[in-house]
Structure formats: C-alpha cells, structure tokens
Motif scaffolding. Structure first.
Motif, short mmCIF file in Angstrom:
data_model
loop_
_atom_site.label_atom_id
_atom_site.label_comp_id
_atom_site.label_asym_id
_atom_site.label_seq_id
_atom_site.Cartn_x
_atom_site.Cartn_y
_atom_site.Cartn_z
N VAL A 1 29.54 -97.58 16.26
CA VAL A 1 29.29 -96.17 16.60
C VAL A 1 30.60 -95.48 16.97
N VAL A 2 31.39 -96.14 17.83
CA VAL A 2 32.68 -95.56 18.25
C VAL A 2 33.63 -95.44 17.06
N THR A 3 33.62 -96.42 16.19
CA THR A 3 34.47 -96.38 15.00
C THR A 3 34.12 -95.18 14.13
N GLY A 4 32.82 -94.94 13.95
CA GLY A 4 32.40 -93.77 13.18
C GLY A 4 32.86 -92.48 13.81
N LEU A 5 32.78 -92.41 15.15
CA LEU A 5 33.23 -91.21 15.85
C LEU A 5 34.73 -90.99 15.68
N LEU A 6 35.50 -92.06 15.73
CA LEU A 6 36.95 -91.94 15.57
C LEU A 6 37.34 -91.51 14.16
N CYS A 7 36.49 -91.80 13.20
CA CYS A 7 36.76 -91.41 11.81
C CYS A 7 36.53 -89.92 11.58
N VAL A 8 35.76 -89.29 12.46
CA VAL A 8 35.44 -87.87 12.28
C VAL A 8 36.68 -87.00 12.46
N GLY A 9 37.53 -87.36 13.41
CA GLY A 9 38.73 -86.55 13.66
C GLY A 9 39.21 -86.76 15.08
N ILE A 10 40.51 -86.62 15.27
CA ILE A 10 41.09 -86.87 16.59
C ILE A 10 40.63 -85.83 17.60
N LYS A 11 40.47 -84.59 17.18
CA LYS A 11 40.08 -83.54 18.11
C LYS A 11 38.64 -83.76 18.58
N GLU A 12 37.75 -84.10 17.65
CA GLU A 12 36.34 -84.30 17.98
C GLU A 12 36.15 -85.55 18.85
N SER A 13 36.81 -86.65 18.47
CA SER A 13 36.65 -87.89 19.24
C SER A 13 37.26 -87.75 20.63
N THR A 14 38.36 -86.99 20.73
CA THR A 14 38.97 -86.80 22.04
C THR A 14 38.10 -85.92 22.92
N LEU A 15 37.40 -84.95 22.35
CA LEU A 15 36.48 -84.12 23.12
C LEU A 15 35.37 -84.97 23.72
N VAL A 16 34.79 -85.85 22.89
CA VAL A 16 33.73 -86.73 23.39
C VAL A 16 34.27 -87.66 24.47
N GLN A 17 35.48 -88.18 24.25
CA GLN A 17 36.06 -89.08 25.24
C GLN A 17 36.35 -88.35 26.54
N SER A 18 36.76 -87.10 26.47
CA SER A 18 37.01 -86.32 27.68
C SER A 18 35.72 -86.13 28.49
N ILE A 19 34.61 -85.85 27.80
CA ILE A 19 33.33 -85.68 28.49
C ILE A 19 32.91 -86.97 29.16
N VAL A 20 33.02 -88.08 28.42
CA VAL A 20 32.63 -89.39 28.96
C VAL A 20 33.53 -89.78 30.12
N THR A 21 34.83 -89.50 30.00
CA THR A 21 35.77 -89.86 31.06
C THR A 21 35.51 -89.04 32.32
N THR A 22 35.15 -87.77 32.17
CA THR A 22 34.83 -86.94 33.33
C THR A 22 33.63 -87.51 34.08
N ALA A 23 32.59 -87.91 33.35
CA ALA A 23 31.43 -88.53 33.98
C ALA A 23 31.83 -89.84 34.67
N ASN A 24 32.73 -90.56 34.05
CA ASN A 24 33.20 -91.82 34.62
C ASN A 24 33.92 -91.59 35.95
N ILE A 25 34.78 -90.57 35.99
CA ILE A 25 35.53 -90.29 37.22
C ILE A 25 34.59 -89.90 38.36
N PHE A 26 33.59 -89.09 38.07
CA PHE A 26 32.62 -88.72 39.11
C PHE A 26 31.86 -89.95 39.60
N ALA A 27 31.52 -90.86 38.69
CA ALA A 27 30.82 -92.09 39.08
C ALA A 27 31.71 -92.96 39.98
N MET A 28 33.00 -93.03 39.65
CA MET A 28 33.91 -93.83 40.46
C MET A 28 34.11 -93.21 41.85
N ILE A 29 34.16 -91.90 41.91
CA ILE A 29 34.24 -91.23 43.21
C ILE A 29 33.00 -91.52 44.03
N PHE A 30 31.83 -91.54 43.39
CA PHE A 30 30.58 -91.89 44.07
C PHE A 30 30.64 -93.32 44.60
#
Length: 630
Positions: free
Chosen positions: A174-203
C-alpha cells in the motif's frame, strides 16, 4: 589536450593502461551536479515539490533497561554531530543519493559503492522491520492478538520454523503504491500521519507521566539498579536505536526534490533531529518507568504498558498513535531507497532500469516497485528481532563517511573533475585559447597558470615563456605550487591517520576481553594518532577552493576539524558495539556488493571514459561546448 589531468592518464579516468586489476577505479570521483550536468544528462529529473517507537522494547529488554533514555541521548548526540556535516554537504551537493552521493564526490567510487550498498540494506530492512511491528498494533484495535481476519493474521509454519505476517506485506505494498503516485502527494499523506503521531506521543508523555507519578514509577524500582546491563549495555543500546535518527538522512536523500536546498535542507535536517531526539527520550523515559524492562511486550510496548495500569481506553488511543507512527516511519524508510538506487544507476553502477523517472509523476516508479517487492517479502518472512541490529549499520557507516567527506572538502577538495569524452572538442578549444597545448599539462598547475582576462589573454604566461621572460614570477609561482602541494599531502595523510586512530581507539575501548596492558597500549596509540591529527589539521590552512566547491551560499559546518573528528570517533565506536552476529550478517551483504561492483559497476561506471579537467575551468568548457552547438 592541454587541460587534461594527469589523473586521466594514470587511469583514474577509467581508461588508463596502468590500472592494475582495475583498482584505480576505486578512487575515481565524480563531479558535483550542476545546472550543466543536469541539462546535458538528458532524461527526466525528480520533481522539486518539497519545502519516528518500535525499537524501544527490544533495546530496553536486551541492552539498556531503564537507561534507555540515555541510549537515545547518546545516539542523538552522535546524530547531532553528523547532522552538521550532513547540512553542509546537502546544501553544497543537492542531488539524490545522500551519503552515497557525497562519498562519490569527495572520497571515491569504491567506498561510495559500499556506502550505497549498505544504505540499500538499511532502508529495505528498516522498512521491513517497521512493517512487522504494525500488525500487532492493528490486532489490538480489533480486540486482541488473535482478532485479525485470517488473511491478515500471523501464521506459524512448523516445517520452516517461520512466523509469516501477511498484514505487514500488504501494508508495504500500500505504501509503495502511494509513493509511486508522486512525491508531493505521498509527502502530504506522511505529514498528516506524522502530525497524528506527534499528538499521540505528547499524550503518552503527559498521561504516562501522570500514571508514573501516581504508581511510583515501578519500572525504576529495580534491585539491579538503573543500569542492569552496565554502561556497555547502554552503549550497545545506543548503537541499536541509532536507526531512529535516520530522519535527516531521509531528508538529505530527497535533496533533488527540494525547491531551495541551500536554505531548506539544513533547516529540515535540524528540525528532524531535534524533534526526534526530544520525543524519543521523553517517551522512552515514561515507558521504562511504567513497566519493568524485563516485562515489556516486544510487539506493543507502549499500549501494553498503559493496559497494565488498568487504563484500557488510553491503550486504544496509544495503539492508534503507534499505528500512525509506524506507518509514517514505514513511508520514511521506503521513500529514500528508490532514490539511492536511482543515483547509483545514473552513475552506471547499477542497470539503467533503476534510473528511469516517470514522466507524469516524476518519481522513480520502477525503483520504488522493486524496493516495495523486496521489503514486502522480508516483512512477510523475517522476524523483527533478527532485523533490528542490522538497520543501524548503514546509518552509522554513512554518517562516518559524511564526516570524512567534510574534512576532505575543507582540506583537500577535488581539484579536477570528470567530464564525458564527448566534451573533448570543447576541452581542446579552451586549451588552445590559453595557448597551452602541451599534452603533459599538470592539472594541479592549471589553477595557477591558466586563466583569462577581459580580452581573453592569459593572466599568467605559459611555462616556457615564464621561465625565459619572467624568471622571478616563475620562481614565485613554482614555490606557491610546491607549498600548496605539500599542504594537500600533509592534510590528506593526516585525515587518513586520524581515521586509523579513531578505529584503533574505539576498537580497544570496546574489546574488554583484551589484557589490560595491551588494551591500554592500543588506546594510547589510537589516542595519540587522533589528537595529533586534530592538532595538525587545526594548525594548517584549509583549502581556498572550499569557498567555490559545489553550490555555494548554504550552511557551513562549524568547529572544523573538531566536530567531524568527534563524529567519526563516536560513530566508529557505535559501529563496533553492534556485535559480532550483526556484523557477520552485514559482512555477507557487503561481500555480495563487492562482487556486484567488480563484475558490473566497475566496468559500466559513467566515469570509465571520463576526461579529468581542472575544476576552475569546467563552466568555461560547458560554455564552449554550448557555443559550438549553437
């Protein structure tokens, strides 16, 4: 061929007849990518669109215990030293390939190949190890370890003594397919996931801290003390968790896709390191305090720690955070790998199949697919604990080579660069323009004896003319050249002996089984070499060419040579502490790489027929070539 370097004639350009067994190909170096090389190389470039918790249980259980936070701190300090070196090289040489690319430019093709080959292992195994950690967290969301659907659940194969993980393999695809779509799109998804991750770590930090103070931190109340495995165990843990700081190496590997690399790369590297180190230390401090290190669940350490205190609802929040964190880390592990393959293929060291960039997505799709398939296969079959120690080897090797590259760049930067043999006419034209057509022209003399004024007349006379008409100028110029040549030789040998000293000192300090007298003698010898190297490099001048090497105007590493030397020493020490079993497995991989290079990369390198010319005249040669085409 007045501008042709002696290094071309003695075989470093790839075609010398004196290249005994092809060994001189190991030290041939490539040019920093410039607007000229990117224009002339053809093909598609990467899109310029861009302006880490699972190892905790393994390291705490096997190496560090409650001292896990100190392991992260030591690894973070070593990473911080490397980050300064990375920041300078990334802004000077902003092209895909990170440490492989820098090593190729500053050190040579042989070591660059080994670094690239080690990074391939690191990123592939890193992604596989992370993927194996996702399915247990996903199972908790469904109610327990046995709650996943049959096609996603882990299965034990008795005959092969394997535990296969279909969920991990599917997530990699699944991640491989996302990375094939484009660097801008995959980085946007990674930014959203990373933001959720940071909030979870703060919790985790806030809620875990509250539970810790309420329960009296049971994980720290141990009869064996805070260092159950001793200082050596803590340092071994630092070696293992070093992979957690690979974030800024991932940033550097995307340099070609950054809009303003001289400004954004150092900021991105610094931010990635600072955030990672702070969050890792805080989370690890909380988790090892909530649960004794020996009672940790190696698959779901954070959520199970909360569940053991009866806070089941928090366990679900943590599980979601852990799931997003691992998904983000998986993307971060798989993102750089295709770009390493692409950079090596561009240089001819791997088949051109890996260098192809998709016209529409501007992503190396074929390299990404190959990376995904291999990582999915490893995630399906291999256990995390078999992989964990191996993922840091590539990182530490890369960081060590980057620090060495900074010393080379400052004291003995390449004074000749390779150009394709197709530029031979332009090289001859520039040579004739200076009135120096001697085929035995020395490249090191070229920097001082060749140049143009506004009317295209030589700034300094030719060799014979200077000797007859201007004897004082010729004598003074010869003395300058001699002094500069001696300085470069002293600096080069000093850098090499400093690295030897770091290796001897780190090896002796790590080998506690040696007799005390012999061990201390080795430590003393290594320390003397290291300290002497620091004193010599501090005393001599850095090369003036460092001001114009690569892309100027970016970040400059401070405290050279002290900082790079400290970086080399710490990274070598951590490398040695990875253990014999890890090095045995990694050595097999590196040995395979040696055979691949010997039978393919060495003979297919883009530098095989390269012509080496003085670095100061490369732009002029490109301009001459462009004018002739026009």
């Amino acid at each position: 061929m007045g501008l042709v370097s002696d290094s071309q004639k003695d075989g470093r350009g790839g075609g010398g007849g004196n290249d005994f067994l092809g060994l001189k190909s190991l030290v041939r170096r490539k040019q920093v990518d410039s607007v000229h090389t990117k224009t002339s190389s053809g093909g598609h470039q990467l899109a310029k669109e861009l302006s880490v918790s699972h190892l905790i249980a393994i390291v705490a259980r096997e190496h560090s215990g409650p001292a896990l936070a100190f392991s992260f701190l030591i690894a973070g300090i070593a990473a911080a030293l490397s980050a300064f070196c990375y920041a300078e090289l990334a802004s000077r040489c902003p092209s895909a390939g990170s440490a492989y690319h820098y090593s190729y430019i500053c050190v040579g093709e042989g070591l660059a190949w080994l670094i690239g080959w080690a990074l391939i292992l690191e990123y592939t195994i890193g992604g596989s190890a992370v993927a194996r950690g996702i399915s247990p967290n996903l199972a908790l969301l469904f109610g327990g370890a046995d709650s996943l659907p049959g096609f996603l659940a882990r299965h034990y194969i008795p005959g092969l003594n394997l535990v296969v993980d279909p969920c991990a393999a599917i997530l990699v695809f699944v991640v491989t397919g996302l990375l094939c779509v484009g660097i801008k799109e995959s980085t946007l998804v990674q930014s959203i996931v990373t933001t959720a991750n940071i909030f979870a770590m703060i919790f985790v930090i806030i809620a875990g801290g509250y539970l810790g103070f309420k329960s009296g931190w049971p994980g720290y109340e141990l009869p064996v003390g805070y260092f159950p495995f001793g200082v050596d165990g803590m340092l071994a843990g630092a070696s293992t968790v070093f992979f957690a700081f690979i974030g800024f190496d991932s940033v550097a590997s995307t340099a070609e896709e950054v809009k303003s690399p001289q400004r954004d790369l150092p900021l991105g590297i610094g931010a990635a390191l600072s955030i990672c180190c702070m969050l890792y230390m805080l989370v690890s401090s909380v988790i090892v305090g909530l649960v004794p290190y020996y009672a940790m669940d190696p698959d779901t350490p954070i959520s199970s720690a909360f569940a053991s205190h009866g806070v089941q609802w928090a366990a679900y929040v943590i599980t979601i955070g852990a799931f997003t964190a691992l998904c983000s880390t998986l993307m971060g592990s798989l993102l750089p790998q295709p770009r390493i393959l692409m950079a090596m293929a561009r240089d001819g060291l791997l088949p051109s199949f890996f260098s192809e960039v998709n016209k529409h997505t501007q992503v190396p799709v074929k390299s990404t697919l190959v990376t995904g398939i291999v990582a999915a296969a490893l995630a399906f079959f291999m256990d995390v604990e078999q992989l964990a120690g191996m993922v840091s080897v590539g990182t530490l090797l890369a960081f060590t080579m980057v620090a060495i590259s900074v010393l080379i760049l400052r004291y003995v930067p390449p004074d000749s660069v390779p150009l394709p043999s197709s530029f031979q006419l332009a090289i001859d034209s520039v040579s004739l323009r200076y009135g120096n057509s001697t085929p035995d022209y020395d490249v090191e003399n070229s920097k001082d004896h060749i140049g143009t004024s506004g009317d295209n007349t030589p700034l300094l006379p030719g060799k014979g003319e200077a000797t007859v008409r201007y004897p004082l100028i010729a004598k003074e110029a010869a003395q300058v050249l001699l002094n500069e040549g001696n300085r470069r030789k002293i600096a080069g040998w000093t850098i090499m002996l400093t690295c030897v000293g770091a290796l001897v000192l780190a090896s002796a300090a790590s080998t506690v089984d040696l007799p005390s007298s012999f061990r201390f003698s080795l430590c003393g010898a290594g320390g003397v070499l290291l300290l002497s190297g620091l004193i010599v490099l501090t005393s001599i001048d850095q090369d003036d060419a460092r001001h114009t090497f690569g892309h100027t105007g970016g970040f400059i590493c401070p405290f050279v040579p002290l900082l790079p030397i400290a970086c080399i020493l710490i990274n070598v020490y951590l490398l040695i502490n990875l253990g014999a079993a890890t090095w045995t497995r990694v050595s097999i991989w590196l040995l395979v790489g040696v055979f691949v290079y010997a039978f393919y990369g060495r003979t297919h390198s883009s530098l095989v027929d390269a012509v080496y010319v003085p670095a100061a005249h490369v732009d002029e040669i490109y301009q001459s070539s462009a004018n002739s085409l026009a």
